[in-house]
Design a protein around this motif. Sequence first.
Motif, PDB file in Angstrom:
ATOM      1  N   PRO A 237      -0.862  -9.533  -2.149  1.00 38.70           N
ATOM      2  CA  PRO A 237      -0.129  -8.620  -1.267  1.00 38.70           C
ATOM      3  C   PRO A 237       1.360  -8.495  -1.630  1.00 38.70           C
ATOM      4  N   MET A 238       1.960  -9.586  -2.106  1.00 36.11           N
ATOM      5  CA  MET A 238       3.381  -9.510  -2.479  1.00 36.11           C
ATOM      6  C   MET A 238       3.575  -8.635  -3.719  1.00 36.11           C
ATOM      7  N   LEU A 239       2.658  -8.697  -4.653  1.00 37.65           N
ATOM      8  CA  LEU A 239       2.734  -7.838  -5.836  1.00 37.65           C
ATOM      9  C   LEU A 239       2.504  -6.376  -5.451  1.00 37.65           C
ATOM     10  N   GLU A 240       1.553  -6.134  -4.561  1.00 38.04           N
ATOM     11  CA  GLU A 240       1.308  -4.764  -4.111  1.00 38.04           C
ATOM     12  C   GLU A 240       2.516  -4.213  -3.370  1.00 38.04           C
TER      13      GLU A 240
ATOM     14  N   ILE B 113       3.118  -2.591  -7.335  1.00 38.74           N
ATOM     15  CA  ILE B 113       2.215  -2.824  -8.457  1.00 38.74           C
ATOM     16  C   ILE B 113       0.824  -2.425  -7.974  1.00 38.74           C
ATOM     17  N   PRO B 114       0.118  -1.571  -8.696  1.00 41.71           N
ATOM     18  CA  PRO B 114      -1.204  -1.119  -8.245  1.00 41.71           C
ATOM     19  C   PRO B 114      -2.164  -2.286  -7.984  1.00 41.71           C
TER      20      PRO B 114
ATOM     21  N   ALA C 204      -5.124  -8.791 -11.184  1.00 44.94           N
ATOM     22  CA  ALA C 204      -5.127  -9.375 -12.524  1.00 44.94           C
ATOM     23  C   ALA C 204      -3.883 -10.243 -12.733  1.00 44.94           C
ATOM     24  N   THR C 205      -2.750  -9.785 -12.258  1.00 50.00           N
ATOM     25  CA  THR C 205      -1.513 -10.550 -12.395  1.00 50.00           C
ATOM     26  C   THR C 205      -1.585 -11.844 -11.585  1.00 50.00           C
ATOM     27  N   ALA C 206      -2.174 -11.764 -10.386  1.00 53.21           N
ATOM     28  CA  ALA C 206      -2.322 -12.963  -9.555  1.00 53.21           C
ATOM     29  C   ALA C 206      -3.165 -14.015 -10.269  1.00 53.21           C
ATOM     30  N   ILE C 207      -4.195 -13.584 -10.977  1.00 51.13           N
ATOM     31  CA  ILE C 207      -5.016 -14.523 -11.742  1.00 51.13           C
ATOM     32  C   ILE C 207      -4.177 -15.186 -12.830  1.00 51.13           C
TER      33      ILE C 207
ATOM     34  N   ASN D 224      -9.226   1.427  -6.537  1.00 50.47           N
ATOM     35  CA  ASN D 224      -8.209   0.611  -5.874  1.00 50.47           C
ATOM     36  C   ASN D 224      -8.472   0.483  -4.372  1.00 50.47           C
ATOM     37  N   LYS D 225      -8.846   1.573  -3.726  1.00 50.87           N
ATOM     38  CA  LYS D 225      -9.093   1.541  -2.276  1.00 50.87           C
ATOM     39  C   LYS D 225     -10.244   0.600  -1.937  1.00 50.87           C
ATOM     40  N   VAL D 226     -11.295   0.624  -2.744  1.00 50.38           N
ATOM     41  CA  VAL D 226     -12.449  -0.251  -2.519  1.00 50.38           C
ATOM     42  C   VAL D 226     -12.036  -1.707  -2.726  1.00 50.38           C
TER      43      VAL D 226
END
Length: 127
Positions: free
Chosen positions: A41-44, A48-49, A55-58, A106-108
Amino acid sequence: RNAKDIAMKFTSSKLYYLLLGAVTGAANGLFGSGGGMIAVPMLEKADIPAKNSHATAIAITLPLSVISGLIYLRKGGLDPVQAAKFIPLGLLGAAIGAKLLKKLANKVLIKIFSLVMIIAGIRLFFR
């Protein structure tokens, strides 16, 4: 300047990413890879899409998990035999999940992630 402008400036600042790293690391160490639940959520919020955020969180939580795991192992809080039982199919699941990530809208993805967070929260609340 309105509140939205201030929020946008903060989420694009170095301080925001330092905070993201610190909070993600702390959550990861406390909750066992729970850092991803914080990082996504912080990246979003930093525009960030969703797919890139996941992927970045991983990528963020991998080294954090290794460090946390090594500390737990050294302190006697990790049973490597038990952990090893989950790794083979965990790796398979990770590969399947990464391939699915590319295919989901993305919505899904956001809805699935939100649902998982809600279910996890409810389960923890009623423990």
